[in-house]
Enzyme design. Structure first.
Site, PDB file in Angstrom:
ATOM      1  N   CYS A 270      14.248  54.475  10.450  1.00  0.00           N
ATOM      2  CA  CYS A 270      14.023  55.360  11.603  1.00  0.00           C
ATOM      3  C   CYS A 270      14.664  56.734  11.464  1.00  0.00           C
ATOM      4  O   CYS A 270      13.975  57.745  11.446  1.00  0.00           O
ATOM      5  CB  CYS A 270      14.523  54.675  12.863  1.00  0.00           C
ATOM      6  SG  CYS A 270      13.804  53.051  13.082  1.00  0.00           S
TER       7      CYS A 270
HETATM    8  C1  UGA Z   1      17.849  53.423  15.460  1.00  0.00           C
HETATM    9  C2  UGA Z   1      18.235  53.648  16.923  1.00  0.00           C
HETATM   10  O1  UGA Z   1      19.613  53.293  17.127  1.00  0.00           O
HETATM   11  C3  UGA Z   1      17.353  52.806  17.858  1.00  0.00           C
HETATM   12  O2  UGA Z   1      17.669  53.099  19.203  1.00  0.00           O
HETATM   13  C4  UGA Z   1      15.886  53.153  17.591  1.00  0.00           C
HETATM   14  O3  UGA Z   1      15.002  52.379  18.376  1.00  0.00           O
HETATM   15  C5  UGA Z   1      15.573  52.904  16.132  1.00  0.00           C
HETATM   16  O4  UGA Z   1      16.460  53.694  15.306  1.00  0.00           O
HETATM   17  C6  UGA Z   1      14.141  53.290  15.904  1.00  0.00           C
HETATM   18  O5  UGA Z   1      13.837  54.495  15.950  1.00  0.00           O
HETATM   19  O6  UGA Z   1      13.277  52.398  15.803  1.00  0.00           O
HETATM   20  P1  UGA Z   1      18.360  51.496  13.664  1.00  0.00           P
HETATM   21  O7  UGA Z   1      17.657  52.337  12.664  1.00  0.00           O
HETATM   22  O8  UGA Z   1      18.059  50.061  13.726  1.00  0.00           O
HETATM   23  O9  UGA Z   1      18.120  52.054  15.153  1.00  0.00           O
HETATM   24  O10 UGA Z   1      19.905  51.614  13.325  1.00  0.00           O
HETATM   25  P2  UGA Z   1      21.233  52.180  14.010  1.00  0.00           P
HETATM   26  O11 UGA Z   1      22.039  51.066  14.519  1.00  0.00           O
HETATM   27  O12 UGA Z   1      20.923  53.287  14.942  1.00  0.00           O
HETATM   28  O13 UGA Z   1      21.972  52.763  12.727  1.00  0.00           O
HETATM   29  C7  UGA Z   1      21.361  53.798  11.960  1.00  0.00           C
HETATM   30  C8  UGA Z   1      22.226  54.163  10.785  1.00  0.00           C
HETATM   31  O14 UGA Z   1      23.401  54.835  11.226  1.00  0.00           O
HETATM   32  C9  UGA Z   1      22.705  52.971   9.963  1.00  0.00           C
HETATM   33  O15 UGA Z   1      22.596  53.297   8.590  1.00  0.00           O
HETATM   34  C10 UGA Z   1      24.170  52.805  10.359  1.00  0.00           C
HETATM   35  O16 UGA Z   1      24.939  52.253   9.335  1.00  0.00           O
HETATM   36  C11 UGA Z   1      24.547  54.255  10.624  1.00  0.00           C
HETATM   37  N1  UGA Z   1      25.692  54.397  11.553  1.00  0.00           N
HETATM   38  C12 UGA Z   1      25.552  54.062  12.859  1.00  0.00           C
HETATM   39  C13 UGA Z   1      26.897  54.885  11.074  1.00  0.00           C
HETATM   40  O17 UGA Z   1      27.045  55.202   9.874  1.00  0.00           O
HETATM   41  N2  UGA Z   1      27.935  55.047  11.958  1.00  0.00           N
HETATM   42  C14 UGA Z   1      27.824  54.730  13.267  1.00  0.00           C
HETATM   43  O18 UGA Z   1      28.804  54.912  14.003  1.00  0.00           O
HETATM   44  C15 UGA Z   1      26.616  54.209  13.724  1.00  0.00           C
END
Ligand code: UGA
Length: 443
Positions: A270
């Site tokens: 995403c």
């Molecule tokens: C993200 C959004 O959080 C969802 O709300 C959305 O629906 C989704 O994209 C989408 O567009 O379908 P997702 O890709 O599953 O969800 O993952 P996240 O939990 O948002 O994490 C994204 C990335 O950021 C991961 O690689 C995670 O490791 C990283 N991250 C997240 C960090 O490095 N630090 C953080 O504090 C949080």
């Protein structure tokens, strides 16, 4: 309400199963007949916690049907579009699947007497519902939106790894349409679905609803890149520690603590795609999305910080055995799309290292993607055995439990690079591990 879901990927399948859980009959439609068969037999094509058990329940109760035949949509009251919108070469979105589904749904509306609502959950740039989906539906159905059927944008915010929970407890519902009647109908439907747990509903235009999704994802990615930029500062400061800084700023209610976990950067299906798309969309309408572009740049550089830390500890990488704990883009998923493990592996291999990897869920996908480029371990301990250095790439719960003693007793040299800040630096150092981490300055 009888529901059709077009596209049984992570969003579509979770959406379908969640509605069944609430008692609605759902037909899941996907052009990939192999996927349809697999789901019908109770197996999920990807790993998502608790999805498989809920899928089996949905099949057992008879509420979920799956098919490749889109004509079954004639029986539904609501149809969801949940197909993918992959990146096109210019960074924009490829609407091939959206167009195909709009055309398939349109055909099923031809000759239909009852009103049907079409809801777009796929992530699409502003103007797509109005200028792409609506004309296709109207042409194929030979009918007019609002008069004979409804079309609403209804972006989703499911997180991989937490998707079932998010589907059950959304923190807001966004509906976009040009028809007040359709907005009200969809709002009433969600009130029925969520009852007392119905969150705030925002009713707006197609374009605002579409943009909310991009603004949301790019803001979250920006927060992560921001804290990673601060982490890079901390690393150069004696005694610097981004964990302390993140905690300090996260307590400001205006900033909030979530998405301030510094690490090796964001990946997945995403954020990378959506940030590129909103940037390309901005250019197409004459607006430079400078902050989004900077967010991407910080993220592109972040995975290589792990390699730098490895080199700082062990020097030349030629012939060195480097263990990577975690390959998936984040915990609780088997998804390797845009995972930071990939650029790390490519760079380590280019510099002559031998790479061994382990991931609790992503091994089958990693074996397909990486083939014999790296070695695959059978457990975390097997992965770090005789390694010259271990890098924590994904913060899986099971890695957090590994004690410093295990590293000391198993590795050739007990050198750990914590790319996700899962370990206590002082405990590891006191135990004798040579420990460095993202956002951690010299002690
Ligand atoms: C993200 C959004 O959080 C969802 O709300 C959305 O629906 C989704 O994209 C989408 O567009 O379908 P997702 O890709 O599953 O969800 O993952 P996240 O939990 O948002 O994490 C994204 C990335 O950021 C991961 O690689 C995670 O490791 C990283 N991250 C997240 C960090 O490095 N630090 C953080 O504090 C949080």
């Amino acid at each position: 309400m009888r529901i059709s879901v077009f596209g049984l990927g992570p969003v579509g399948l979770v959406t379908a199963v969640s509605f069944c859980k609430k008692g609605y009959p759902v037909v899941g439609i996907d052009t990939d007949s192999h996927r349809v068969e697999m789901i019908r037999s109770g197996k999920t094509p990807f790993f998502e916690p608790s999805l498989e058990s809920n899928l089996r329940e949905a099949l057992d109760t008879g509420l979920l049907k799956t098919t490749s035949d889109s004509s079954v949509n004639t029986e539904s009251d609501l149809s969801y579009i949940t197909v993918g919108t992959p990146s096109s070469p210019d960074g924009g979105i490829d609407l091939t699947y959206i167009r195909a589904v709009a055309s398939a749904i349109g055909k099923t509306l031809l000759g239909r007497k009852e009103y049907q609502l079409v809801l777009v959950k796929s992530t699409v740039t502003p103007g797509t519902a109005r200028n792409v989906i609506k004309p296709i539906l109207e042409k194929e159905a030979r009918k007019l939106t609002s008069q004979d059927f409804g079309l609403c944008s209804n972006p989703e915010f499911l997180r991989e790894g937490n998707a079932m929970y998010d589907a059950e407890f959304p923190d807001r519902i966004i509906i976009g349409s040009e028809s007040q009647r359709d907005l009200d109908k969809v709002e009433a439907f969600y009130s029925e679905v969520y009852g007392a747990n119905t969150p705030t509903v925002i009713k707006t235009t197609y374009e605002n609803a579409e943009l909310i999704k991009y603004a949301n994802n790019s803001f979250l990615a920006m927060k992560v890149s921001y804290i990673n930029m601060i982490a890079n500062l901390c690393q150069k400061i004696k005694g610097g520690d981004v964990e302390h800084v993140a905690k300090g700023i996260g307590l400001d209610k205006r900033i909030a603590p979530l998405f301030l976990r510094a690490g090796l950067g964001w990946g997945g299906s995403c954020f990378p795609k959506d940030l590129k798309a909103i940037s390309a969309y901005g250019i197409s309408i004459g607006v430079r999305t400078t902050l989004v572009d900077a967010t991407i740049t910080v993220n592109d550089n972040q995975p290589l910080k792990a390699v730098k830390l490895v080199e700082k500890q062990i020097g030349d990488l030629k012939g060195k055995r480097i263990a990577l704990l975690g390959l998936a883009f984040k915990p609780d998923t088997d998804d390797l799309r845009e995972a930071v493990s990939i650029p790390i592996i490519v760079t380590l291999l280019e510099r002559g290292a031998q790479v061994v990897g382990y991931d609790p869920a992503a091994m089958p996908n990693a074996k397909i993607l990486l083939q014999d480029k790296i070695q695959f371990a059978t457990s975390p301990v097997d992965c770090i055995r005789d390694a010259d250095c271990c890098v924590i790439v994904t913060e899986w719960e099971e890695f957090k439990k590994i004690s410093p003693t295990v590293f000391l007793e198993t590795m050739r040299r007990p050198i750990v690079v914590d790319g996700r800040r899962i370990y206590d630096p002082s405990a590891f150092r006191q135990a004798g591990v040579i420990f460095s981490a993202i956002g951690l300055g010299e002690s």
